[in-house]
Design a protein around this motif. Structure first.
Motif, PDB file in Angstrom:
ATOM      1  N   TRP A 276       0.825  -1.199   0.000  1.00 58.65           N
ATOM      2  CA  TRP A 276       0.000   0.000   0.000  1.00 58.65           C
ATOM      3  C   TRP A 276       0.865   1.257   0.000  1.00 58.65           C
ATOM      4  CZ3 TRP A 276      -5.049  -0.276  -0.898  1.00 58.65           C
ATOM      5  CH2 TRP A 276      -5.729  -1.459  -0.593  1.00 58.65           C
ATOM      6  N   LEU A 277       0.350   2.310  -0.612  1.00 65.45           N
ATOM      7  CA  LEU A 277       0.911   3.649  -0.468  1.00 65.45           C
ATOM      8  C   LEU A 277      -0.010   4.408   0.483  1.00 65.45           C
ATOM      9  CD1 LEU A 277       1.692   4.452  -4.232  1.00 65.45           C
ATOM     10  CD2 LEU A 277       3.211   3.429  -2.526  1.00 65.45           C
ATOM     11  N   ASN A 278       0.560   5.015   1.502  1.00 70.56           N
ATOM     12  CA  ASN A 278      -0.213   5.672   2.563  1.00 70.56           C
ATOM     13  C   ASN A 278      -1.057   4.653   3.326  1.00 70.56           C
ATOM     14  OD1 ASN A 278      -0.731   7.997   4.032  1.00 70.56           O
ATOM     15  ND2 ASN A 278      -2.527   8.557   2.823  1.00 70.56           N
ATOM     16  N   GLU A 279      -0.421   3.531   3.641  1.00 75.80           N
ATOM     17  CA  GLU A 279      -1.107   2.469   4.375  1.00 75.80           C
ATOM     18  C   GLU A 279      -1.647   3.012   5.701  1.00 75.80           C
ATOM     19  OE1 GLU A 279      -0.266  -2.198   5.595  1.00 75.80           O
ATOM     20  OE2 GLU A 279       1.411  -0.841   5.215  1.00 75.80           O
ATOM     21  N   GLY A 280      -2.819   2.575   6.056  1.00 73.53           N
ATOM     22  CA  GLY A 280      -3.456   3.053   7.276  1.00 73.53           C
ATOM     23  C   GLY A 280      -4.512   4.108   7.007  1.00 73.53           C
TER      24      GLY A 280
END
Length: 313
Positions: A276-280
């Motif tokens: 993921w990119l910008n996980e969370g």
């Protein structure tokens, strides 16, 4: 005005008119012309019976031939134009077809409109025009994610990169870059047929997009309400992406919108487990596509303003 001014002209003309359908019907488009040459070389030079090393050399020769031919045509056209402010305007007119500013906006908007109205099937059909993944299993979040990723990556490949090389080198730069980008999209993938023949095309494309991809991410970050958040996300997550370049604008877009991008996706029935990119962060929704388009417009206005300022200098 110079090359920077010419690229500002090209962006302005394309933003107003795009590439008219009547022109496409009658003469096609420069990318389709380049594509026919690449397809011809692929059919004749990419022989499955040849050894991998031979196919790699043939692919490199094909790539260099296409790039040299396109850049050479650009150089010839440029050499025929008389110096002066009108030369920059004419350079911009010749560069106009190679800047996909209006087309990218319209293709992304075509996904946002049915998705926001709840027509998931129409949105799936529209997103299939801009991404290679299987759209049949995509829900609202999946369609929104795929669309925003395409918007971010194509802002780099379709606008910032050609304009960057055009501002540096004029028509040879933008013509040559468009050849590189078309080569990569047609033969630069890791399919059985193109693993060796397309190796050089993919590597050249990585080099040509190195600076533009990072510049695109920076433009996205600068025009958002919280530049430090977008920059932090870009610097932290860009290198997690499978591509050495696409992660920069995508991570900046993710940070700017406060959503997560990339992640697992399905291609031809096979699921790839991408990070993921910008996980969370939350998954993007239909409304975020509109936010992404507004971010894109602001970034392109900033790019055009910078080019105009360079032209005046």
């Amino acid at each position: 005005m110079g090359f920077a001014g010419a690229m500002a002209v090209a962006m302005t003309v394309d933003a107003i008119w795009g590439w008219p359908g009547v022109l496409f019907t009658r003469i096609g488009h420069p990318v389709t012309w380049i594509g026919r040459l690449i397809a011809l070389l692929d059919r004749n030079w990419n022989r499955p019976a040849d050894a991998p090393a031979t196919r790699r050399i043939a692919g490199a020769a094909a790539a260099l031939l296409v790039i040299a031919l396109c850049a050479g045509i650009g150089g010839l056209v440029q050499s025929w134009l008389v110096p002066g402010w009108s030369r920059a305007v004419l350079l911009g007119i010749f560069a106009w077809p190679l800047v996909a500013l209006r087309s990218l906006h319209d293709h992304v908007a075509a996904v946002a409109q049915p998705l926001q109205s709840g027509d998931i099937d129409a949105a799936r059909l529209a997103v299939a025009q801009i991404v290679g993944r299987d759209p049949t299993s995509l829900n609202e979040a999946g369609i929104s994610r795929a669309t925003l990723e395409s918007l971010a990556e194509n802002a780099s490949d379709g606008i910032v990169a050609p304009v960057f090389w055009g501002a540096l080198l004029g028509l040879p730069g933008i013509f040559g870059y468009k050849a590189i980008n078309t080569l990569d999209s047609m033969i630069g993938h890791r399919s059985e047929r193109h693993l060796w023949f397309g190796w050089a095309a993919a590597r050249i494309d990585d080099v040509a997009n190195f600076i533009p991809a990072r510049l695109t991410g920076l433009l996205f970050a600068l025009v958002t309400a919280h530049p430090s958040v977008a920059l932090s996300c870009m610097l932290r997550d860009a290198n997690r992406h499978r591509s050495p370049n696409a992660g920069w604008p995508e991570a900046a877009m993710a940070g700017a919108l406060g959503v997560r991008l990339s992640g697992p996706r399905s291609y031809h029935g096979a699921v790839t487990d991408e990070p993921w990119l910008n996980e969370g962060a939350r998954d993007p929704l239909a409304a975020d596509i509109g936010r992404g388009l507004r971010l894109y417009i602001r970034a392109m206005l900033l790019l055009g303003g910078l080019l105009a300022a360079l032209a005046l200098i």
